[in-house]
Design a protein around this motif. Sequence first.
Motif, PDB file in Angstrom:
ATOM      1  N   PRO B  14       9.512   9.818 -29.862  1.00 47.66           N
ATOM      2  CA  PRO B  14       9.815   8.425 -29.486  1.00 47.66           C
ATOM      3  C   PRO B  14       8.658   7.459 -29.762  1.00 47.66           C
ATOM      4  N   VAL B  15       7.422   7.937 -29.538  1.00 51.79           N
ATOM      5  CA  VAL B  15       6.261   7.065 -29.791  1.00 51.79           C
ATOM      6  C   VAL B  15       6.203   6.706 -31.277  1.00 51.79           C
ATOM      7  N   VAL B  18       8.882   4.132 -32.189  1.00 45.69           N
ATOM      8  CA  VAL B  18       8.523   2.765 -31.771  1.00 45.69           C
ATOM      9  C   VAL B  18       7.440   2.194 -32.692  1.00 45.69           C
ATOM     10  N   LEU B  19       6.430   3.003 -32.991  1.00 41.21           N
ATOM     11  CA  LEU B  19       5.356   2.520 -33.875  1.00 41.21           C
ATOM     12  C   LEU B  19       5.897   2.165 -35.250  1.00 41.21           C
ATOM     13  N   VAL B  22       7.738  -1.130 -35.018  1.00 37.20           N
ATOM     14  CA  VAL B  22       6.884  -2.297 -34.778  1.00 37.20           C
ATOM     15  C   VAL B  22       5.945  -2.567 -35.956  1.00 37.20           C
ATOM     16  N   LEU B  23       5.416  -1.495 -36.557  1.00 43.84           N
ATOM     17  CA  LEU B  23       4.390  -1.694 -37.582  1.00 43.84           C
ATOM     18  C   LEU B  23       4.931  -1.673 -39.013  1.00 43.84           C
ATOM     19  N   ARG B  38      12.779  -6.618 -37.164  1.00 44.71           N
ATOM     20  CA  ARG B  38      11.859  -5.740 -36.422  1.00 44.71           C
ATOM     21  C   ARG B  38      12.403  -5.422 -35.033  1.00 44.71           C
ATOM     22  N   LEU B  42      13.597  -1.963 -33.293  1.00 43.43           N
ATOM     23  CA  LEU B  42      13.118  -1.497 -31.985  1.00 43.43           C
ATOM     24  C   LEU B  42      14.304  -1.127 -31.086  1.00 43.43           C
ATOM     25  N   CYS B  45      15.736   2.206 -31.657  1.00 48.09           N
ATOM     26  CA  CYS B  45      14.964   3.359 -31.153  1.00 48.09           C
ATOM     27  C   CYS B  45      15.583   3.912 -29.860  1.00 48.09           C
TER      28      CYS B  45
END
Lengths: 461, 62
Positions: B14-15, B18-19, B22-23, B38, B42, B45
């Motif tokens: 999950p991390v 999300v990254l 976002v990135l 974006r 998100l 996710c």
Amino acid sequence: MIAAFVAVMALSLLIALWARRGAGQGPRAFFVAGGQLGAILFFFLSVGETYSIATMLGFPGGVYAGGEGFVVWFFGYILLAAPVLAVLGPWIWRAGNLYGAVTIPDFFAAHFNSRLLERVIALGAIALLVPIGTMQFAGIRLVLGALAPGLPMPLLLAGAGLVVMAYVALAGLRAAAFVAVLKDALMLGAILLVGALALLHWPIATTPVATATMAAQVPVTLPFALSTIAVQALGFAMIPQNWAFLFAARGPQAIVRAQAAAPLYMVMFPLLMAVAVFARRMGLPVDKPDFVFLAAAQHLLPGWALGVVMAAVVLAGMVILSSVCLAIAPLLTRNVLPGLDGRAQQRWAQGVTALFIALSAAGAMAQVPLLAMLNTVFYFGIVQTLPGFLAALWTGRVRAGGVLAGMAVAALAIIGVRLAGISAGGINPGLIGLILNSVVLTLVTLMFPRRDGHSVMAMLR
Amino acid sequence: MTALARALITLAVPVLLVLLAVLAVPADGPTCLGIGLRIWALFACAPATSAWLWWRQRAVPA
């Protein structure tokens, strides 16, 4: 509108009364529902934060006033709190079961054999929970001010406080869990209805909005958003009332299943965001950004339906307030003032609950500036028990002194960073504190290891 | 596999999602209902994280 609002409040009290059926006796039954909440009730209690007063008022308000950074931060931390709790929740439950814990300090006192550590964590948690109460009352104040503008606000807030005390007195945590079902049903219905009507009335041309209302409440940069997600998603697992929710579950599987469903439960967030965009494009008059969802509801719904929506938002605040009361009372009576007899425990619990409600309401009345800052301060502090808990899980070599030293250095670092106005590249000071906390705990453990300890995992094997 | 390794894998997916959202997804570009690409990434996710956690929970004893 007011009649619909009062009807929902009355229904919530009837539900709290009904929740008394099947409730056991004793503090464990009262504070953590005897660890007997079934999958559905546990789900609504534990993922209640998904649709809190901050979600209904703060999230659309942040979208309306702020930028993308706010959405990344708010959505990201609630989303990642689910995997964190899915991983840590079962271990918290097992650790609580091992020591018969009802609160976080219960666990630390039993595992590290330290009354000092117990009291420091308990007093810190009590102090940090007051801003949470203030934020709930600030949201409730916003709604009640629109619902009954002619009535004095202290009277309205006192009424809300009395309903919260009634939930607590009627059935403890079971009442919060039962009312949470009503709250979530109304919340989801409200978002679906207002969102669908906003889409049906979606404006083709945009109306310009005054710049004052578009100004960001809190500027959110990407480094701040990402580091705050880390602090808050991790800190979520160490919130006192969340431990009470976890102890209320029947077992680890119920916890993991609830957390697996929690992100899917966030399906309404795009609609909430669309409502904020709708209000901005329509140029709806909004005094405060946090009122944007209610302003859209006011524009789209008949009066009675608006009353139900307002009741749902107020219920969200009151459910959190009642669970915080139920978290604070045992922190005081079990951890700060142990040894009280049953009647004295009850008196102190009632007294501290009333004091917490009064202080929180007074904070909301005084319009404490920068509530968002208070929220961040809450997480700065609350997350600092995590390194000690993780260390207890995996090693028996950590002493209470190491945990205390780590927390003290973290607190000093956070206060220092804030007072000195150091930006640290936009990184959340709570994360800096958490890293320093872990480093100090490790160093103290390496220098002065405990010889007679066992890790929680080893004891559970 | 140790409990620590299992926990880290459960958290990492999950991390990373999300990254990635976002990135790696551009902030500008097309919007739908006033919401940029974006943020839609998100939002996506959430069901992906639910599916991942549901798959991972099979190993947790009752």
